[in-house]
Design a protein around this motif. Structure first.
Motif, PDB file in Angstrom:
ATOM      1  N   ASN A 206      -8.690  12.110  -8.529  1.00 24.84           N
ATOM      2  CA  ASN A 206      -7.248  12.169  -8.833  1.00 24.84           C
ATOM      3  C   ASN A 206      -6.758  10.995  -9.671  1.00 24.84           C
ATOM      4  N   ARG A 207      -7.714  10.257 -10.222  1.00 22.61           N
ATOM      5  CA  ARG A 207      -7.352   9.090 -11.027  1.00 22.61           C
ATOM      6  C   ARG A 207      -6.423   9.449 -12.183  1.00 22.61           C
ATOM      7  N   ASN A 208      -6.697  10.592 -12.844  1.00 24.84           N
ATOM      8  CA  ASN A 208      -5.913  10.960 -14.036  1.00 24.84           C
ATOM      9  C   ASN A 208      -4.588  11.611 -13.673  1.00 24.84           C
ATOM     10  N   ILE A 209      -4.461  12.046 -12.417  1.00 25.72           N
ATOM     11  CA  ILE A 209      -3.260  12.800 -12.014  1.00 25.72           C
ATOM     12  C   ILE A 209      -2.199  11.863 -11.449  1.00 25.72           C
ATOM     13  N   ALA A 210      -2.645  10.878 -10.666  1.00 20.36           N
ATOM     14  CA  ALA A 210      -1.693  10.026  -9.927  1.00 20.36           C
ATOM     15  C   ALA A 210      -1.546   8.656 -10.571  1.00 20.36           C
ATOM     16  N   ASP A 211      -0.341   8.065 -10.404  1.00 23.35           N
ATOM     17  CA  ASP A 211      -0.100   6.695 -10.911  1.00 23.35           C
ATOM     18  C   ASP A 211      -0.533   5.649  -9.893  1.00 23.35           C
ATOM     19  N   LYS A 212      -0.552   6.070  -8.615  1.00 20.20           N
ATOM     20  CA  LYS A 212      -0.777   5.103  -7.539  1.00 20.20           C
ATOM     21  C   LYS A 212      -1.724   5.702  -6.516  1.00 20.20           C
ATOM     22  N   ILE A 213      -2.473   4.826  -5.836  1.00 16.46           N
ATOM     23  CA  ILE A 213      -3.321   5.286  -4.728  1.00 16.46           C
ATOM     24  C   ILE A 213      -2.845   4.606  -3.457  1.00 16.46           C
ATOM     25  N   MET A 214      -2.763   5.399  -2.392  1.00 16.86           N
ATOM     26  CA  MET A 214      -2.402   4.868  -1.079  1.00 16.86           C
ATOM     27  C   MET A 214      -3.477   5.347  -0.110  1.00 16.86           C
ATOM     28  N   VAL A 215      -4.033   4.440   0.669  1.00 17.53           N
ATOM     29  CA  VAL A 215      -5.072   4.817   1.624  1.00 17.53           C
ATOM     30  C   VAL A 215      -4.529   4.623   3.034  1.00 17.53           C
ATOM     31  N   VAL A 216      -4.512   5.709   3.815  1.00 13.06           N
ATOM     32  CA  VAL A 216      -4.118   5.607   5.224  1.00 13.06           C
ATOM     33  C   VAL A 216      -5.402   5.681   6.040  1.00 13.06           C
ATOM     34  N   GLY A 217      -5.802   4.529   6.574  1.00 17.49           N
ATOM     35  CA  GLY A 217      -7.037   4.469   7.340  1.00 17.49           C
ATOM     36  C   GLY A 217      -6.779   3.900   8.710  1.00 17.49           C
ATOM     37  N   ASN A 218      -7.849   3.562   9.416  1.00 15.79           N
ATOM     38  CA  ASN A 218      -7.638   2.933  10.716  1.00 15.79           C
ATOM     39  C   ASN A 218      -8.342   1.596  10.766  1.00 15.79           C
ATOM     40  N   ILE A 219      -8.082   0.889  11.818  1.00 12.92           N
ATOM     41  CA  ILE A 219      -8.548  -0.488  11.951  1.00 12.92           C
ATOM     42  C   ILE A 219     -10.080  -0.567  11.903  1.00 12.92           C
TER      43      ILE A 219
ATOM     44  N   LEU B  38     -14.355  -0.464   5.026  1.00 10.25           N
ATOM     45  CA  LEU B  38     -15.266   0.381   4.239  1.00 10.25           C
ATOM     46  C   LEU B  38     -14.546   0.910   3.002  1.00 10.25           C
ATOM     47  N   SER B  39     -13.286   1.324   3.175  1.00 10.69           N
ATOM     48  CA  SER B  39     -12.483   1.756   2.022  1.00 10.69           C
ATOM     49  C   SER B  39     -12.298   0.600   1.050  1.00 10.69           C
ATOM     50  N   LYS B  40     -11.989  -0.561   1.603  1.00 12.80           N
ATOM     51  CA  LYS B  40     -11.714  -1.738   0.769  1.00 12.80           C
ATOM     52  C   LYS B  40     -12.919  -2.098  -0.095  1.00 12.80           C
ATOM     53  N   ALA B  41     -14.112  -2.046   0.501  1.00  9.97           N
ATOM     54  CA  ALA B  41     -15.327  -2.399  -0.244  1.00  9.97           C
ATOM     55  C   ALA B  41     -15.514  -1.485  -1.452  1.00  9.97           C
ATOM     56  N   ILE B  42     -15.268  -0.192  -1.265  1.00 10.60           N
ATOM     57  CA  ILE B  42     -15.446   0.769  -2.368  1.00 10.60           C
ATOM     58  C   ILE B  42     -14.370   0.571  -3.431  1.00 10.60           C
ATOM     59  N   LEU B  43     -13.131   0.376  -3.010  1.00  9.56           N
ATOM     60  CA  LEU B  43     -12.039   0.216  -3.973  1.00  9.56           C
ATOM     61  C   LEU B  43     -12.156  -1.102  -4.740  1.00  9.56           C
ATOM     62  N   GLU B  44     -12.672  -2.137  -4.075  1.00  5.80           N
ATOM     63  CA  GLU B  44     -12.875  -3.411  -4.782  1.00  5.80           C
ATOM     64  C   GLU B  44     -14.030  -3.307  -5.768  1.00  5.80           C
TER      65      GLU B  44
ATOM     66  N   THR C  49     -10.093  -0.960  -8.129  1.00  7.44           N
ATOM     67  CA  THR C  49      -8.968  -0.026  -8.025  1.00  7.44           C
ATOM     68  C   THR C  49      -7.849  -0.655  -7.197  1.00  7.44           C
ATOM     69  N   GLU C  50      -6.670  -0.685  -7.776  1.00 13.87           N
ATOM     70  CA  GLU C  50      -5.510  -1.169  -7.012  1.00 13.87           C
ATOM     71  C   GLU C  50      -5.012  -0.060  -6.089  1.00 13.87           C
ATOM     72  N   TYR C  51      -4.590  -0.437  -4.892  1.00 13.77           N
ATOM     73  CA  TYR C  51      -4.121   0.592  -3.967  1.00 13.77           C
ATOM     74  C   TYR C  51      -3.201  -0.010  -2.925  1.00 13.77           C
ATOM     75  N   VAL C  52      -2.408   0.855  -2.313  1.00 15.52           N
ATOM     76  CA  VAL C  52      -1.550   0.455  -1.189  1.00 15.52           C
ATOM     77  C   VAL C  52      -2.321   0.777   0.087  1.00 15.52           C
ATOM     78  N   ASP C  53      -2.484  -0.207   0.945  1.00 15.28           N
ATOM     79  CA  ASP C  53      -3.301  -0.040   2.150  1.00 15.28           C
ATOM     80  C   ASP C  53      -2.400   0.114   3.376  1.00 15.28           C
ATOM     81  N   ILE C  54      -2.558   1.237   4.081  1.00 18.87           N
ATOM     82  CA  ILE C  54      -1.843   1.436   5.349  1.00 18.87           C
ATOM     83  C   ILE C  54      -2.899   1.554   6.437  1.00 18.87           C
ATOM     84  N   ILE C  55      -2.823   0.684   7.436  1.00 23.32           N
ATOM     85  CA  ILE C  55      -3.867   0.637   8.461  1.00 23.32           C
ATOM     86  C   ILE C  55      -3.268   0.997   9.814  1.00 23.32           C
ATOM     87  N   GLU C  56      -3.759   2.099  10.385  1.00 27.12           N
ATOM     88  CA  GLU C  56      -3.300   2.505  11.710  1.00 27.12           C
ATOM     89  C   GLU C  56      -4.064   1.716  12.770  1.00 27.12           C
ATOM     90  N   SER C  57      -3.322   1.135  13.702  1.00 21.99           N
ATOM     91  CA  SER C  57      -3.973   0.384  14.788  1.00 21.99           C
ATOM     92  C   SER C  57      -4.654   1.329  15.761  1.00 21.99           C
TER      93      SER C  57
END
Length: 334
Positions: free
Chosen positions: A48-61, A66-72, A76-84
């Protein structure tokens, strides 16, 4: 003028219990590198890189690193939301909507699906974004290729949803296919953030209120644990999709699988040239010579701490094995 952008919201909460022992709590299926040398999560980000302006990842603690390692790795810049603590998809999507402007269009996808035929995918996305910008909540229905019992179904008339159906048995699945107006429920959605929150507030007010409190108490994207525990744990299908009158379905012809069982993983791996023997037996996870005698359609899954030998048509039963291991050998799940 209010800014309107398109955000790709990636949900990464699942543990993939039907893919044990490959999928573990410490490395769920969306982070395994067995698919063309890339993880499903990485493929989801790229898609979805070409479709979206922004990436938001909703993951858990447990999996956000693991998401961060791949995005780094891919810068890739992204908004990180972490569920406790996980509270199912209604709350996860609510957090993404609270983190957005009301007019932002959100494309919500799981992180563990395989998708092919990109021109068809792009066409479905364009159609969904158009409907979402008009105030509809859009769900993606996949034109079925067989009477699959591992998926939920959407009954529709053109782009109107008549009903959502749970995973059927074999007879019911065959009936759905013969009727011709049933689609597989992909678990992918598109809507304006504000429209989703209005509908959540109307149809599942407690989820809305408790998610809002938990989000307001979040720090640096980490959602407050104690406040999260008060959110009812229900799926977005149950909270909004089955109740709202603003739902439209985009009938999609792209190739799609949620890789929710070893049978679907097997089919995918065969399609990209993974070897099988003359009786269609497959080995996953090792290059050590493995022979099958007197067996057909068997999958041997090798990991360092556990092996699984599986007759392909019993793939859905791995979930109950996972459940019994949770009680008797939980260390094998980590």
């Amino acid at each position: 003028m209010e800014s309107k952008s398109i955000t790709h919201v990636i949900l990464t909460g699942g543990v993939g219990s039907r893919l044990w022992p490959l999928s573990r709590k410490s490395r769920p299926k969306q982070y395994l590198d067995i698919f063309d040398g890339k993880s499903l999560f990485e493929m989801t980000v790229e898609r979805n890189r070409n479709i979206a302006d922004k990436i938001m990842v909703v993951g858990n603690i447990d999996n956000c690193h693991l998401s961060k390692a791949i995005l780094e790795k891919t810068a890739t810049e992204y908004v990180d939301i972490i569920e406790s603590t996980p509270r199912n998809t209604a709350a996860a999507i609510a957090f993404a909507a609270f983190a957005s402007n009301p007019n932002d269009i959100l494309i919500v996808t799981p992180s563990d699906h395989i998708i092919g035929n990109m021109p068809s995918y792009q066409k479905a996305m364009d159609e969904a974004i158009d409907k979402a910008s008009k105030g509809f909540i859009v769900t993606f229905g996949i034109v079925p290729t067989k009477p699959e019992i591992g998926y939920g179904y959407i009954e529709r008339n053109a782009d109107d949803v008549l009903s959502f159906r749970e995973k059927p048995n074999q007879v019911t699945a065959a009936e759905f296919i013969s009727q011709g107006n049933f689609l597989w429920n992909s678990g992918m959605f598109c809507f304006k953030a504000g429209v989703f929150l209005e509908e959540l507030k109307a149809h599942a007010p407690k989820v809305y209120e408790k998610s809002k409190i938990a989000w307001e108490k979040s720090k640096d994207g980490v959602v407050d644990f104690d406040a999260s525990m008060l959110i009812p744990s229900i799926s977005v299908d149950y909270a909004v999709m089955e109740r709202s009158r603003k739902i439209k379905v985009v009938s999609s012809a792209f190739v799609w699988s949620d890789l929710g069982s070893f049978e679907s993983v097997y089919d995918y791996l065969v399609s990209i040239g993974h070897p099988v023997d003359k009786h269609r037996n497959m080995v996953i996870g090792t290059d050590i010579y493995t022979a099958f005698i007197g067996m057909k359609d068997t999958i041997f899954i090798h990991t360092d701490t556990a092996h699984l030998i599986l007759q392909k048509e019993f793939s859905q039963d791995v979930k109950s094995l996972y459940g019994s291991l949770e009680r008797s050998n939980p260390e094998l799940l980590t």
